[in-house]
Every structure is written in C-alpha cells, then in structure tokens.
Design a protein around this motif. Structure first.
Motif, PDB file in Angstrom:
ATOM      1  N   TYR A 105       0.823  -1.214   0.000  1.00  9.51           N
ATOM      2  CA  TYR A 105       0.000   0.000   0.000  1.00  9.51           C
ATOM      3  C   TYR A 105       0.855   1.261   0.000  1.00  9.51           C
ATOM      4  CZ  TYR A 105      -3.703  -3.252   1.347  1.00  9.51           C
ATOM      5  OH  TYR A 105      -4.589  -4.296   1.376  1.00  9.51           O
ATOM      6  N   ALA A 106       0.267   2.344  -0.506  1.00  8.10           N
ATOM      7  CA  ALA A 106       0.944   3.635  -0.487  1.00  8.10           C
ATOM      8  C   ALA A 106       1.094   4.129   0.946  1.00  8.10           C
ATOM      9  CB  ALA A 106       0.149   4.658  -1.309  1.00  8.10           C
ATOM     10  N   GLN A 107       2.135   4.904   1.202  1.00  2.14           N
ATOM     11  CA  GLN A 107       2.395   5.394   2.556  1.00  2.14           C
ATOM     12  C   GLN A 107       1.237   6.231   3.084  1.00  2.14           C
ATOM     13  OE1 GLN A 107       6.159   7.449   2.551  1.00  2.14           O
ATOM     14  NE2 GLN A 107       7.347   5.570   2.461  1.00  2.14           N
ATOM     15  N   THR A 108       0.637   7.038   2.212  1.00  3.28           N
ATOM     16  CA  THR A 108      -0.492   7.870   2.652  1.00  3.28           C
ATOM     17  C   THR A 108      -1.687   7.011   3.058  1.00  3.28           C
ATOM     18  OG1 THR A 108      -1.151   8.089   0.312  1.00  3.28           O
ATOM     19  CG2 THR A 108       0.157   9.873   1.263  1.00  3.28           C
ATOM     20  N   THR A 109      -1.884   5.892   2.368  1.00  2.96           N
ATOM     21  CA  THR A 109      -2.978   4.978   2.710  1.00  2.96           C
ATOM     22  C   THR A 109      -2.741   4.338   4.069  1.00  2.96           C
ATOM     23  OG1 THR A 109      -3.342   4.476   0.360  1.00  2.96           O
ATOM     24  CG2 THR A 109      -4.265   2.947   1.965  1.00  2.96           C
ATOM     25  N   VAL A 110      -1.498   3.926   4.315  1.00  2.96           N
ATOM     26  CA  VAL A 110      -1.145   3.309   5.596  1.00  2.96           C
ATOM     27  C   VAL A 110      -1.347   4.305   6.736  1.00  2.96           C
ATOM     28  CG1 VAL A 110       0.715   2.283   6.966  1.00  2.96           C
ATOM     29  CG2 VAL A 110       0.499   1.723   4.534  1.00  2.96           C
ATOM     30  N   LEU A 111      -0.906   5.542   6.526  1.00  8.98           N
ATOM     31  CA  LEU A 111      -1.055   6.579   7.552  1.00  8.98           C
ATOM     32  C   LEU A 111      -2.534   6.882   7.804  1.00  8.98           C
ATOM     33  CD1 LEU A 111       0.242   8.640   9.439  1.00  8.98           C
ATOM     34  CD2 LEU A 111       0.311  10.248   7.523  1.00  8.98           C
ATOM     35  N   GLN A 112      -3.308   6.963   6.744  1.00 11.96           N
ATOM     36  CA  GLN A 112      -4.746   7.222   6.871  1.00 11.96           C
ATOM     37  C   GLN A 112      -5.429   6.103   7.653  1.00 11.96           C
ATOM     38  OE1 GLN A 112      -6.846   7.298   3.136  1.00 11.96           O
ATOM     39  NE2 GLN A 112      -8.635   8.329   3.988  1.00 11.96           N
ATOM     40  N   ALA A 113      -5.082   4.868   7.347  1.00 15.37           N
ATOM     41  CA  ALA A 113      -5.681   3.727   8.039  1.00 15.37           C
ATOM     42  C   ALA A 113      -5.270   3.708   9.507  1.00 15.37           C
ATOM     43  CB  ALA A 113      -5.267   2.424   7.357  1.00 15.37           C
ATOM     44  N   PHE A 114      -4.010   4.030   9.780  1.00 15.77           N
ATOM     45  CA  PHE A 114      -3.533   4.006  11.159  1.00 15.77           C
ATOM     46  C   PHE A 114      -4.204   5.088  11.999  1.00 15.77           C
ATOM     47  CE2 PHE A 114      -0.679   5.225  14.600  1.00 15.77           C
ATOM     48  CZ  PHE A 114      -0.393   3.992  15.175  1.00 15.77           C
ATOM     49  N   LEU A 115      -4.273   6.296  11.476  1.00 14.90           N
ATOM     50  CA  LEU A 115      -4.894   7.389  12.220  1.00 14.90           C
ATOM     51  C   LEU A 115      -6.386   7.143  12.426  1.00 14.90           C
ATOM     52  CD1 LEU A 115      -3.138  10.504  10.621  1.00 14.90           C
ATOM     53  CD2 LEU A 115      -2.661   9.425  12.827  1.00 14.90           C
ATOM     54  N   SER A 116      -7.039   6.605  11.402  1.00 14.15           N
ATOM     55  CA  SER A 116      -8.471   6.295  11.526  1.00 14.15           C
ATOM     56  C   SER A 116      -8.691   5.198  12.565  1.00 14.15           C
ATOM     57  CB  SER A 116      -9.032   5.857  10.167  1.00 14.15           C
ATOM     58  OG  SER A 116      -8.907   6.893   9.205  1.00 14.15           O
ATOM     59  N   SER A 117      -7.814   4.210  12.572  1.00 20.31           N
ATOM     60  CA  SER A 117      -7.910   3.130  13.550  1.00 20.31           C
ATOM     61  C   SER A 117      -7.726   3.663  14.962  1.00 20.31           C
ATOM     62  CB  SER A 117      -6.849   2.058  13.268  1.00 20.31           C
ATOM     63  OG  SER A 117      -7.005   1.511  11.984  1.00 20.31           O
ATOM     64  N   ALA A 118      -6.736   4.538  15.134  1.00 20.04           N
ATOM     65  CA  ALA A 118      -6.464   5.107  16.454  1.00 20.04           C
ATOM     66  C   ALA A 118      -7.656   5.922  16.953  1.00 20.04           C
ATOM     67  CB  ALA A 118      -5.214   5.982  16.400  1.00 20.04           C
ATOM     68  N   LEU A 119      -8.247   6.723  16.064  1.00 19.71           N
ATOM     69  CA  LEU A 119      -9.393   7.549  16.452  1.00 19.71           C
ATOM     70  C   LEU A 119     -10.600   6.689  16.802  1.00 19.71           C
ATOM     71  CD1 LEU A 119     -10.721  10.309  16.767  1.00 19.71           C
ATOM     72  CD2 LEU A 119     -11.245  10.274  14.313  1.00 19.71           C
ATOM     73  N   LEU A 120     -10.890   5.702  15.962  1.00 18.42           N
ATOM     74  CA  LEU A 120     -12.030   4.819  16.213  1.00 18.42           C
ATOM     75  C   LEU A 120     -11.813   4.001  17.478  1.00 18.42           C
ATOM     76  CD1 LEU A 120     -14.754   3.821  15.266  1.00 18.42           C
ATOM     77  CD2 LEU A 120     -13.598   2.226  13.709  1.00 18.42           C
ATOM     78  N   PHE A 121     -10.590   3.548  17.680  1.00 17.04           N
ATOM     79  CA  PHE A 121     -10.247   2.798  18.886  1.00 17.04           C
ATOM     80  C   PHE A 121     -10.495   3.650  20.131  1.00 17.04           C
ATOM     81  CE2 PHE A 121      -7.519   1.229  22.219  1.00 17.04           C
ATOM     82  CZ  PHE A 121      -7.500  -0.140  22.054  1.00 17.04           C
ATOM     83  N   PHE A 122     -10.055   4.891  20.082  1.00 20.09           N
ATOM     84  CA  PHE A 122     -10.216   5.814  21.212  1.00 20.09           C
ATOM     85  C   PHE A 122     -11.690   6.026  21.538  1.00 20.09           C
ATOM     86  CE2 PHE A 122     -10.651  10.241  22.761  1.00 20.09           C
ATOM     87  CZ  PHE A 122      -9.913  10.130  23.941  1.00 20.09           C
ATOM     88  N   VAL A 123     -12.496   6.248  20.504  1.00 17.26           N
ATOM     89  CA  VAL A 123     -13.927   6.502  20.701  1.00 17.26           C
ATOM     90  C   VAL A 123     -14.613   5.279  21.288  1.00 17.26           C
ATOM     91  CG1 VAL A 123     -16.115   6.953  19.519  1.00 17.26           C
ATOM     92  CG2 VAL A 123     -14.081   8.262  18.904  1.00 17.26           C
ATOM     93  N   MET A 124     -14.356   4.104  20.714  1.00 20.09           N
ATOM     94  CA  MET A 124     -15.015   2.886  21.191  1.00 20.09           C
ATOM     95  C   MET A 124     -14.533   2.492  22.584  1.00 20.09           C
ATOM     96  SD  MET A 124     -17.114   2.430  18.837  1.00 20.09           S
ATOM     97  CE  MET A 124     -17.867   0.978  19.551  1.00 20.09           C
ATOM     98  N   ALA A 125     -13.280   2.794  22.893  1.00 17.46           N
ATOM     99  CA  ALA A 125     -12.757   2.493  24.228  1.00 17.46           C
ATOM    100  C   ALA A 125     -13.485   3.322  25.282  1.00 17.46           C
ATOM    101  CB  ALA A 125     -11.254   2.774  24.277  1.00 17.46           C
TER     102      ALA A 125
END
Length: 229
Positions: A105-125
């Motif tokens: 995957y492109a670096q921007t895609t990886v960064l987007q997925a990671f930041l989205s995961s972190a945000l969603l994780f934080f909210v659900m936690a």
C-alpha cells in the motif's frame, strides 16, 4: 464521607489498572511498528529476498504467530512470568509479518488507516468504559461473527471477489469496533470482580485482546482505504 473515600480509592485503582493495560497495548503496537519500519526501510533487501525466493519464512512466521498468541493468552490467564515475554515476542513477530502487508500500500494509505484506527479505537474504548449497558451479549455475538468472517475470507480466496472482500472488511471494522468497547467494559468487570486484586496476568491478557482488536481494525481499514493501491 467514608463512602466517598472508598469510591475514590476504587476509581484510583481502576485507573491504574487501565493505565497498566494501555501501557502494554501501546508498547506492543510501538514494537510492531518499529519492527515493520526496520523491515521496510533497513532490511528491505532481505524482505524482497523472502518474498521472491524464501516465502516459507513468511508462512512459517504466520504459523509461529498463531502458536505464540495462544501461548501468551494461556500464560496470562495462569499469571505466569512467561506471559509478558510471550506477548512482546508476539508483538515483534507481528510487526515482521505486517510489513509484508503494508508494503503493498501507499504510505499515505497506511497513515490514513492508522490514524483512523487510532481515532475509532479511542472513541469505542471510551464508550465501553463509560456505558452502563451490559455488552456481554454483543461480545459473544462479535466473537461468533469472527468465525463467519474467517469462513467467508477462506471462500473468497478461491472466488477472488473484490466486492466480497470489501464487504468482509467493512463487517470486520464493525466487529472489532464492537470488541474494543466490550473489552474495555471487561476491564472494569475484571477489576470489580476481583475486588481490585488483579495480577499482572490479567493486565497482559486484556492488553493482548485490545492489541489484537487494534491490529485487526487497522488491517480492515487498510484494505478499505487501499482498494485501488
């Protein structure tokens, strides 16, 4: 006044338990990210050699990962000294295998997925930690749904349907988002159920669950965001 003191001590102890667990989760994710970085940018030649000529190393690492996660989970439940080294070894090995996925995957895609995961994780936690609703039923349903997703994924290996792959990824995001909330509620229940007498094994066990939730959420979002990569 005495009741207030008891509640304050309970809240403080629970917060420390949460802090210990999330410290382990953060360290595990950081270790995985570090190993992936080394593979992608320092040992890239070795990575190419594994992909082109020594693929058995990668598949062997996948099998070893499965063994380690069961060993780490069992050791944590028994509260043995081996639990933490097994968890860290698994995190490092997972970083190794993740690098072979991330490289597609492109670096921007990886960064987007990671930041989205972190945000969603934080909210659900937060939702899982503060909600008064019993999430036990949802947790059982989510674990049952994982089996369905695994079966659908195996079937799709032979079909190769892009649409089914997308559906599996979207459903996986929903499943692991729900499990993040459920596991955070479980942290409170474990603490309260033991009267605050929680050992390191419980902390490692819960950290492993949350680590797996995050990694699977990240991979699901990565597949969604990187459909065209």
């Amino acid at each position: 006044m005495n009741d207030n003191i008891i509640y304050t001590e309970t809240d403080t102890g629970l917060n420390r338990f949460f802090a210990k667990i999330y410290g382990l989760v953060g360290f595990g994710i950081g270790l995985s990210a570090f190993v992936s970085f080394l593979m992608l940018y320092v040992f890239s030649d070795n990575m190419v050699a594994i992909m082109t000529s020594h693929s058995l190393i990668y598949y062997g690492a996948i099998i070893l990962e499965l063994i380690l996660v069961f060993l780490a989970s069992g050791a944590a439940r028994k509260n043995t000294p081996a639990a933490l080294p097994l968890f860290l070894t698994y995190s490092a090995l997972n970083g190794f295998t993740l690098s072979f996925v991330i490289v597609a995957y492109a670096q921007t895609t990886v960064l987007q997925a990671f930041l989205s995961s972190a945000l969603l994780f934080f909210v659900m936690a937060i939702i899982g930690a503060v909600t008064k609703r019993d999430l036990s039923g949802m947790g059982k349903a989510m674990y049952a749904a994982i089996i369905g997703i695994l079966i659908a994924g195996l079937v799709n290996l032979f079909i190769g349907s892009g649409l089914m792959s997308l559906i599996i990824s979207v459903v996986s995001v929903l499943i692991f988002s729900g499990l993040i909330a459920y596991d955070n509620q479980m942290i409170k229940r474990v603490y309260e159920g033991t009267g605050g007498n929680v050992g390191n094994g419980w902390a490692i066990s819960m950290a492993l669950s949350l680590y797996l939730d995050f990694i699977n959420l990240f991979l699901s979002l990565l597949r969604i965001f990187g459909r065209n990569d």
